[in-house]
Scaffold this motif. Structure first.
Motif, PDB file in Angstrom:
ATOM      1  N   UNK A 140       0.823  -1.207   0.000  1.00 48.59           N
ATOM      2  CA  UNK A 140       0.000   0.000   0.000  1.00 48.59           C
ATOM      3  C   UNK A 140       0.857   1.258   0.000  1.00 48.59           C
ATOM      4  N   UNK A 141       1.929   1.235   0.823  1.00 43.91           N
ATOM      5  CA  UNK A 141       2.821   2.396   0.838  1.00 43.91           C
ATOM      6  C   UNK A 141       3.465   2.607  -0.529  1.00 43.91           C
ATOM      7  N   UNK A 142       3.859   1.493  -1.141  1.00 43.73           N
ATOM      8  CA  UNK A 142       4.473   1.592  -2.469  1.00 43.73           C
ATOM      9  C   UNK A 142       3.492   2.180  -3.476  1.00 43.73           C
ATOM     10  N   UNK A 143       2.235   1.692  -3.413  1.00 47.35           N
ATOM     11  CA  UNK A 143       1.224   2.221  -4.336  1.00 47.35           C
ATOM     12  C   UNK A 143       0.930   3.698  -4.061  1.00 47.35           C
ATOM     13  N   UNK A 144       0.905   4.087  -2.780  1.00 44.61           N
ATOM     14  CA  UNK A 144       0.646   5.494  -2.445  1.00 44.61           C
ATOM     15  C   UNK A 144       1.763   6.407  -2.974  1.00 44.61           C
ATOM     16  N   UNK A 145       2.998   5.981  -2.778  1.00 46.45           N
ATOM     17  CA  UNK A 145       4.128   6.777  -3.271  1.00 46.45           C
ATOM     18  C   UNK A 145       4.102   6.855  -4.792  1.00 46.45           C
ATOM     19  N   UNK A 146       3.832   5.673  -5.425  1.00 46.35           N
ATOM     20  CA  UNK A 146       3.754   5.660  -6.889  1.00 46.35           C
ATOM     21  C   UNK A 146       2.641   6.577  -7.381  1.00 46.35           C
ATOM     22  N   UNK A 147       1.502   6.574  -6.714  1.00 47.63           N
ATOM     23  CA  UNK A 147       0.381   7.431  -7.120  1.00 47.63           C
ATOM     24  C   UNK A 147       0.754   8.910  -7.023  1.00 47.63           C
ATOM     25  N   UNK A 148       1.412   9.285  -5.923  1.00 41.50           N
ATOM     26  CA  UNK A 148       1.790  10.690  -5.757  1.00 41.50           C
ATOM     27  C   UNK A 148       2.776  11.130  -6.829  1.00 41.50           C
ATOM     28  N   UNK A 149       3.767  10.272  -7.089  1.00 40.87           N
ATOM     29  CA  UNK A 149       4.757  10.614  -8.121  1.00 40.87           C
ATOM     30  C   UNK A 149       4.092  10.704  -9.499  1.00 40.87           C
ATOM     31  N   UNK A 150       3.201   9.728  -9.771  1.00 38.87           N
ATOM     32  CA  UNK A 150       2.520   9.701 -11.063  1.00 38.87           C
ATOM     33  C   UNK A 150       1.640  10.942 -11.250  1.00 38.87           C
ATOM     34  N   UNK A 151       0.879  11.287 -10.222  1.00 38.15           N
ATOM     35  CA  UNK A 151       0.005  12.469 -10.317  1.00 38.15           C
ATOM     36  C   UNK A 151       0.835  13.758 -10.444  1.00 38.15           C
ATOM     37  N   UNK A 152       1.959  13.817  -9.739  1.00 35.78           N
ATOM     38  CA  UNK A 152       2.814  15.003  -9.824  1.00 35.78           C
ATOM     39  C   UNK A 152       3.387  15.138 -11.243  1.00 35.78           C
ATOM     40  N   UNK A 153       3.856  14.020 -11.811  1.00 39.97           N
ATOM     41  CA  UNK A 153       4.458  14.064 -13.148  1.00 39.97           C
ATOM     42  C   UNK A 153       3.441  14.492 -14.200  1.00 39.97           C
ATOM     43  N   UNK A 154       2.270  13.830 -14.181  1.00 34.94           N
ATOM     44  CA  UNK A 154       1.264  14.173 -15.186  1.00 34.94           C
ATOM     45  C   UNK A 154       0.631  15.547 -14.911  1.00 34.94           C
ATOM     46  N   UNK A 155       0.617  15.972 -13.643  1.00 36.79           N
ATOM     47  CA  UNK A 155       0.151  17.326 -13.355  1.00 36.79           C
ATOM     48  C   UNK A 155       1.077  18.371 -13.945  1.00 36.79           C
ATOM     49  N   UNK A 156       2.409  18.113 -13.842  1.00 34.23           N
ATOM     50  CA  UNK A 156       3.384  19.024 -14.450  1.00 34.23           C
ATOM     51  C   UNK A 156       3.202  19.062 -15.959  1.00 34.23           C
ATOM     52  N   UNK A 157       3.028  17.892 -16.562  1.00 36.47           N
ATOM     53  CA  UNK A 157       2.839  17.856 -18.020  1.00 36.47           C
ATOM     54  C   UNK A 157       1.568  18.593 -18.432  1.00 36.47           C
ATOM     55  N   UNK A 158       0.517  18.398 -17.655  1.00 45.48           N
ATOM     56  CA  UNK A 158      -0.752  19.064 -17.988  1.00 45.48           C
ATOM     57  C   UNK A 158      -0.606  20.588 -17.900  1.00 45.48           C
ATOM     58  N   UNK A 159      -0.024  21.084 -16.813  1.00 46.29           N
ATOM     59  CA  UNK A 159       0.122  22.530 -16.645  1.00 46.29           C
ATOM     60  C   UNK A 159       1.061  23.115 -17.699  1.00 46.29           C
ATOM     61  N   UNK A 160       2.146  22.406 -17.989  1.00 42.56           N
ATOM     62  CA  UNK A 160       3.106  22.895 -18.982  1.00 42.56           C
ATOM     63  C   UNK A 160       2.459  22.978 -20.360  1.00 42.56           C
ATOM     64  N   UNK A 161       1.775  21.921 -20.754  1.00 43.81           N
ATOM     65  CA  UNK A 161       1.122  21.924 -22.065  1.00 43.81           C
ATOM     66  C   UNK A 161      -0.060  22.887 -22.130  1.00 43.81           C
ATOM     67  N   UNK A 162      -0.616  23.225 -20.971  1.00 45.39           N
ATOM     68  CA  UNK A 162      -1.723  24.182 -20.939  1.00 45.39           C
ATOM     69  C   UNK A 162      -1.219  25.622 -21.025  1.00 45.39           C
ATOM     70  N   UNK A 163      -0.089  25.889 -20.339  1.00 43.84           N
ATOM     71  CA  UNK A 163       0.438  27.256 -20.293  1.00 43.84           C
ATOM     72  C   UNK A 163       1.130  27.648 -21.605  1.00 43.84           C
ATOM     73  N   UNK A 164       1.829  26.693 -22.221  1.00 38.08           N
ATOM     74  CA  UNK A 164       2.609  26.996 -23.426  1.00 38.08           C
ATOM     75  C   UNK A 164       1.760  27.598 -24.549  1.00 38.08           C
ATOM     76  N   UNK A 165       0.609  27.008 -24.927  1.00 38.29           N
ATOM     77  CA  UNK A 165      -0.204  27.638 -25.980  1.00 38.29           C
ATOM     78  C   UNK A 165      -0.737  29.017 -25.580  1.00 38.29           C
ATOM     79  N   UNK A 166      -1.010  29.204 -24.274  1.00 39.80           N
ATOM     80  CA  UNK A 166      -1.487  30.508 -23.824  1.00 39.80           C
ATOM     81  C   UNK A 166      -0.424  31.581 -24.034  1.00 39.80           C
ATOM     82  N   UNK A 167       0.831  31.233 -23.728  1.00 44.17           N
ATOM     83  CA  UNK A 167       1.931  32.184 -23.927  1.00 44.17           C
ATOM     84  C   UNK A 167       2.100  32.507 -25.407  1.00 44.17           C
TER      85      UNK A 167
END
Length: 301
Positions: free
Chosen positions: A36-63
């Motif tokens: 469970x701890x492994x899955x929780x850590x993996x989930x946080x890392x996964x959400x952080x990575x894809x959150x960064x990608x989402x924000x980056x790809x969202x901001x770039x066209x706006x700029x």
């Protein structure tokens, strides 16, 4: 923009959504705490990575969309710099939040980065100053590519506005290089944005000119200037009794910021003045000095 938004969601949020569904189902199963701890850590890392990608790809066209409307200098270069700075900011904030959620104390880490950042800022103060000045020039737009500007005793046409320096091409052909900090801290005169050019010139006539001809001159000068296209007459006056000449002052406006056009108009005015004065037998004064000698009577009465 709408299509890009939905494409961004499809590329960067579907995988976290599938993993979220998997994680919720795993919670109902009897699995060990380690798993469970492994899955929780993996989930946080996964959400952080894809959150960064989402924000980056969202901001770039706006700029890019925002800069596209400005139609300003070095658009690609400016967009690249802004996107890099935004990406660094997004990564820094996201990683800080991620580490905090993973139980790592980030206060000491942030303090260390802060001290290091201050040291780097002091060491590269000049470079950072020019970078911030570049953004001041970009957003405030005191001049753009192709503008003819005067900075102190230097003047020239703006050829390039870089992140650290701005380059001008002088009338003599030499390249003038200014740091952006020097430009933002100086008084810049931009002749490209001059809508009207005020022109003042004087005519010197000899004292022997008859009064009747002097009285004709203001109206004559007004007629000559009004004949010129893109020239607006202001005034013509017998302004001054000079030391050796009679001085007329003439003021008019050139309705253009083109220097060559101004010189063409002034040349045409000079030709017309010379022709009209010759026709009316009005002479222009030239540098001269008249000396009157008085002979003293040496014989006694």
């Amino acid at each position: 923009m709408k299509n890009l938004f939905f494409e961004n969601i499809e590329k960067n949020l579907l995988v976290p959504a599938y993993f979220l569904a998997f994680w919720l189902n795993v919670q109902r199963l009897l699995v060990s705490e380690t798993a469970l701890k492994f899955l929780n850590v993996t989930a946080k890392i996964l959400f952080a990575y894809y959150g960064i990608r989402f924000l980056t790809n969202f901001v770039t066209p706006l700029v890019e969309h925002g800069l596209g409307k400005r139609n300003t200098f070095n658009q690609k270069q400016t967009a690249t710099v802004i996107k890099i700075l935004l990406q660094i900011l997004i990564w820094a904030l996201t990683l800080t939040i991620l580490l905090d959620n993973l139980g790592i104390r980030v206060s000491a880490l942030v303090t260390g980065f802060g001290i290091g950042g201050v040291a780097i800022a002091l060491a590269s103060q000049s470079i950072l100053g020019d970078l911030f000045s570049y953004f001041i020039i970009f957003f405030d737009r005191p001049f753009e590519l192709g503008d003819y500007i005067v900075v102190g005793e230097f003047r020239g046409t703006v050829e390039n506005i870089g992140i650290k320096t701005t380059r001008l091409r002088s009338l003599d052909g030499e390249e003038l290089v200014f740091s952006n900090t020097d430009l933002t801290g100086s008084r810049v005169r931009n002749y490209k944005r001059m809508n009207l050019r005020r022109v003042v010139f004087r005519l010197n006539l000899p004292y022997q000119t008859p009064l009747a001809k002097l009285q004709e001159i203001p109206r004559l000068l007004e007629t000559i200037i009004r004949e010129q296209q893109q020239a607006s007459f202001d005034r013509a006056h017998f302004a001054e009794l000079g030391a050796s000449t009679l001085i007329f002052e003439v003021v008019y406006y050139v309705l253009s910021n083109d220097y060559n056009r101004y010189m063409d108009i002034q040349q045409a005015i000079n030709f017309r003045i010379k022709a009209e004065f010759a026709q009316r037998n009005i002479e222009l004064a030239y540098p001269a000095q008249t000396i009157f000698l008085q002979k003293e009577n040496t014989h006694g009465c």
